[in-house]
Enzyme design. Structure first.
Site, short mmCIF file in Angstrom:
data_model
loop_
_atom_site.label_atom_id
_atom_site.label_comp_id
_atom_site.label_asym_id
_atom_site.label_seq_id
_atom_site.Cartn_x
_atom_site.Cartn_y
_atom_site.Cartn_z
N TYR A 143 58.78 35.64 -58.33
CA TYR A 143 59.95 36.24 -59.66
C TYR A 143 60.30 37.05 -60.02
O TYR A 143 61.78 37.97 -59.88
CB TYR A 143 60.17 35.41 -60.50
CG TYR A 143 61.81 34.83 -61.94
CD1 TYR A 143 61.49 36.46 -62.44
CD2 TYR A 143 62.01 34.28 -61.27
CE1 TYR A 143 62.87 35.44 -63.22
CE2 TYR A 143 63.20 33.94 -62.13
CZ TYR A 143 63.65 34.68 -62.86
OH TYR A 143 64.95 35.05 -63.57
N SER A 145 63.93 37.92 -73.96
CA SER A 145 62.77 38.28 -73.17
C SER A 145 61.87 39.40 -73.42
O SER A 145 62.37 40.70 -74.13
CB SER A 145 62.69 38.18 -72.27
OG SER A 145 63.85 37.24 -71.51
N LEU A 146 61.35 39.99 -72.61
CA LEU A 146 60.81 41.58 -73.01
C LEU A 146 61.16 41.93 -71.28
O LEU A 146 60.38 41.68 -70.70
CB LEU A 146 59.61 41.50 -73.04
CG LEU A 146 58.67 40.99 -74.86
CD1 LEU A 146 57.27 41.07 -74.87
CD2 LEU A 146 59.20 42.34 -75.97
N GLU A 191 48.98 43.89 -78.05
CA GLU A 191 48.71 42.91 -78.14
C GLU A 191 48.48 42.16 -76.70
O GLU A 191 49.96 42.54 -76.08
CB GLU A 191 49.86 42.10 -79.03
CG GLU A 191 50.85 42.75 -80.52
CD GLU A 191 51.25 41.80 -80.53
OE1 GLU A 191 51.92 41.27 -80.17
OE2 GLU A 191 51.91 42.44 -81.83
N LYS A 194 49.11 39.88 -74.08
CA LYS A 194 49.92 39.29 -73.11
C LYS A 194 49.18 38.01 -73.36
O LYS A 194 49.28 38.04 -71.64
CB LYS A 194 51.13 39.67 -72.62
CG LYS A 194 52.44 38.72 -72.14
CD LYS A 194 53.40 39.62 -70.96
CE LYS A 194 54.59 38.75 -70.86
NZ LYS A 194 53.92 37.64 -69.95
N GLU A 211 52.51 31.81 -79.38
CA GLU A 211 51.87 31.26 -78.04
C GLU A 211 51.77 30.84 -78.42
O GLU A 211 50.37 30.21 -79.16
CB GLU A 211 51.25 32.39 -77.47
CG GLU A 211 51.84 32.16 -76.53
CD GLU A 211 53.44 32.88 -75.19
OE1 GLU A 211 53.56 32.56 -74.03
OE2 GLU A 211 53.89 33.54 -76.10
N LYS A 265 54.77 47.14 -78.95
CA LYS A 265 54.95 47.08 -79.84
C LYS A 265 55.55 48.40 -80.56
O LYS A 265 54.56 49.17 -80.81
CB LYS A 265 56.00 45.61 -80.35
CG LYS A 265 55.76 44.89 -79.82
CD LYS A 265 55.08 43.37 -80.70
CE LYS A 265 55.76 42.41 -80.45
NZ LYS A 265 54.72 41.64 -81.44
N LYS A 270 52.55 45.04 -67.66
CA LYS A 270 51.95 44.02 -66.67
C LYS A 270 51.08 44.31 -65.86
O LYS A 270 50.73 45.57 -65.68
CB LYS A 270 52.93 42.53 -65.90
CG LYS A 270 54.20 42.70 -66.96
CD LYS A 270 54.05 41.58 -67.37
CE LYS A 270 54.16 40.40 -66.42
NZ LYS A 270 54.53 39.52 -66.32
N CYS A 284 32.34 29.51 -31.67
CA CYS A 284 31.66 30.10 -30.74
C CYS A 284 29.99 29.79 -30.66
O CYS A 284 29.27 30.35 -31.75
CB CYS A 284 32.09 31.14 -31.15
SG CYS A 284 31.10 32.34 -29.01
#
Length: 669
Positions: free
Chosen positions: A34, A80-81, A112, A114, A172, A289, A313, A425
């Site tokens: 994505y 979103s980030l 932090e 993720k 989360e 942040k 990421k 083989c």
């Protein structure tokens, strides 16, 4: 394909994936895929702004929520980030916000982890939980209050003496890896489809209509955002907000860190990129942040993202690419392994052009074809593998792959032994088998012959200087001179390294022989129980099965190997050439060998090859002992994947941490 057509295709693919992810909770596309398609869409729209359409995913926050739960509008949108995929993009983000707020010379950052879960918004009134809502499309979500109340790490009542009239908390919900594995084992036993990953499992659990199921699945929750409507001035920084959340009774990720500048942010990211495998939950990056709330308010938001935060990421461990060809490789045991040759892509920080397809059955299961777009995955140090074919992107006129019937190296017919997935083989004179045997013999964990790598082995074979590993010990400097890669000095160094390898211990020689199923660990176990090659060659299957850790498959492979006349001749040749196929002067079946005498070990995590019992057996056979807890009397902590708190305690006490490979080196005579 024209640019307008490609834009239309990208929008349709991303919209379909977004709907499946946010509405159906049934993702059809990996995150890395994505991200890659989204960035391509962004690039094409930036280059062709006249082609931007109002319904493009770049112009929207998300999709409409499902109708199974009551829809609730978020008082404050859940944005979103923006993503950064390297340090350069992180620096560019900082430069962008500095242009908006040029009077700010320096900012603090809160880092932090993720967490790979599902975002939810909680509302408290007068200290009591009144509502829990999914993220949904960022502006409207689904009320799942009854399910939220089953999550033990979410307080139903705030731990505050005088709570504000309204408190809004975002965070989360996630499944710990241990719980995720338990759920999948249960689903497998019941014949149900398995969750693809902990994030999907968390999202699916939150949307269960029966709160009892949610309760049984033991979700956890990390809080990371605080809103106090009407009392915004009470909290002035993200760090202060996290402290407030902890005081109020929420679980806040313990690894959050306040950083004074971007250098500290990068160091935090790099530290956790390597250490994240130890965590009991999944994390796919670091959220950065700006700490100061006044600066956050000054920077504000774009249509989709806060300008004051970004997600850095980790390198993708799954990514799409295109198959250019399918080749087969013949290994040292004769196993024929198919490989996909692909367009080069970056995967987990390295460039990848090949991925294993495992065997003929896997090819048929995937129906992989030349020209297909595929998803490849890399986990840890293993070779990348193809995990999915994107058949929706398959070109026309492709044909199924037909597995070869004859060895590509020697032309002999290939065979598939009964009850095996691997095609082999069986020609003992096959050049590919010999090449693999020589490379394995010289490898670091076997005879460790410096300078005898794959290219040198190929050179020796092409010039017909060797026909078995025993031939290595008859090589002369004069034979190497004039060959590619060899001058006087390099030839002398290789011959010297081959000579030095004669003194390697029996366990390494046994591993180097390349007996099927006898890896480094099993070679160590067998060499301890059978201290000479004569004793091992005379052992029966029951004798071998009596060795802790040796099962019937390994025992049969060892017996069959020594029955082969060619292998018997190889053993004789090696002994005549001066290799000692025995434990030299040490009875390793006795614990008074002293290698680990007086040493205390603690085991934590899952080892790559050894079970805990096998590791303990090796320690005790070598005179050491194993205890269950770390203390100042501990000498070593043997560290596997996903260790617990023992690793951290050992580090704080200055106790040496050992990998499995380092541990095995301690046992070398």
């Amino acid at each position: 394909m024209t640019t307008p057509d490609r834009l239309l295709q990208l929008r349709q693919q991303l919209q379909k994936a977004s709907y499946a992810y946010y509405v159906l909770d049934a993702p059809v596309m990996e995150d890395s895929v994505y991200d890659q398609l989204y960035r391509e869409l962004q690039r094409l729209e930036a280059e062709n702004p006249e082609l931007i359409t109002p319904d493009s995913p770049t112009q929207r926050v998300g999709e409409q929520p499902a109708s199974q739960f009551r829809s609730v509008a978020h008082n404050i949108p859940l944005y979103s980030l923006e993503n950064a995929f390297n340090v350069q993009e992180l620096q560019q983000w900082q430069e962008r916000w500095q242009r908006i707020a040029p009077t700010i010379e320096k900012a603090e950052y809160v880092c932090e982890l993720k967490i790979d879960g599902s975002a939810i918004a909680l509302t408290y009134e007068n200290g009591l939980l009144v509502r829990g809502v999914t993220r949904g499309d960022g502006t409207t979500g689904e009320e799942i209050s009854q399910n939220i109340k089953t999550i033990r790490s979410i307080p139903v009542k705030l731990n505050l003496d005088n709570p504000p009239p309204t408190v809004e908390v975002r965070g989360e919900a996630f499944l710990p890896l241990e719980e995720f594995n338990r759920i999948n084992h249960e689903r497998e036993a019941q014949g149900e489809s398995l969750f693809a990953n902990p994030r999907n499992a968390a999202a699916g659990t939150l949307r269960q209509l029966d709160p009892k199921i949610v309760h049984q699945r033991r979700l956890q929750f990390f809080a990371y955002t605080l809103h106090l409507p009407g009392q915004e001035d009470k909290i002035q920084s993200q760090w202060q907000a996290l402290e407030y959340l902890k005081k109020a009774g929420f679980m806040v990720n313990p690894h959050c860190q306040l950083c004074k500048g971007l250098d500290e942010v990068v160091a935090y990211f790099e530290d956790w990129e390597g250490a994240r495998q130890r965590l009991p939950y999944m994390t796919d990056g670091v959220v950065v942040k700006i700490n100061q709330y006044p600066l956050q308010r000054e920077l504000g938001f774009t249509q989709k993202f806060p300008r004051w935060a970004i997600a850095l990421k980790y390198p993708a461990e799954e990514t799409p690419t295109v198959v250019k060809a399918i080749e087969v490789n013949v290994g040292r045991t004769g196993a024929v392994t198919p490989l996909a040759v692909m367009e080069p892509v970056q995967l987990a920080g390295t460039t990848v052009q090949r991925a294993t397809l495992h065997n003929q059955d896997r090819i048929q299961e995937l129906d992989i074809r030349v020209g297909d777009t595929v998803i490849i995955r890399k986990a840890g140090e293993i070779i990348p593998e193809v995990v999915r074919v994107m058949t929706e992107l398959r070109p026309e006129n492709t044909t199924p792959y037909i597995f070869p019937s004859h060895c590509p190296a020697c032309g002999s017919p290939l065979v598939r032994p009964l009850e095996e997935a691997v095609i082999r083989c069986v020609n003992s004179s096959c050049s590919a088998i010999l090449q693999g045997s020589l490379i394995h013999w010289a490898s670091r964990n076997a005879l460790d012959i410096q300078g005898l790598g794959e290219k040198v082995v190929i050179t020796l074979l092409e010039n017909r200087l060797v026909n078995s590993v025993a031939d290595l010990y008859g090589l002369q400097v004069e034979q190497l001179l004039g060959l590619e890669r060899f001058a006087q000095k390099s030839a002398e160094k290789l011959i010297a390294a081959i000579e030095v390898s004669k003194s390697q211990p029996w366990s390494r020689i046994l591993f180097g022989l390349g007996i099927r199923h006898v890896g480094q660990v099993n070679a160590k176990l067998l060499s301890q129980q059978f201290p000479t090659v004569e004793k091992l060659s005379q052992a029966s299957i029951p004798d071998l099965e009596g060795v802790y850790g040796i099962g019937p498959e390994i025992a049969e492979a060892v017996v069959n190997w020594f029955r082969n006349p060619g292998n018997q001749q190889l053993i004789q040749d090696l002994e005549e050439l001066g290799l000692v196929l025995a434990n030299q002067g040490i009875d390793q079946t006795k614990t008074d060998s002293g290698k680990l005498k007086g040493k205390t070990f603690v085991l934590t995590g899952t080892l790559p090859n050894l079970s805990r019992l096998e590791a303990q057996e090796l320690i005790e056979q070598s005179g050491g002992k194993v205890t269950s807890s770390v203390s100042t009397k501990t000498d070593y902590v043997l560290l596997g994947d996903k260790p617990g708190s023992k690793a951290a305690k050992a580090e704080s006490l200055g106790i040496k941490l050992l990998s499995e490979a380092e541990f095995l080196q301690l046992l070398e005579p």
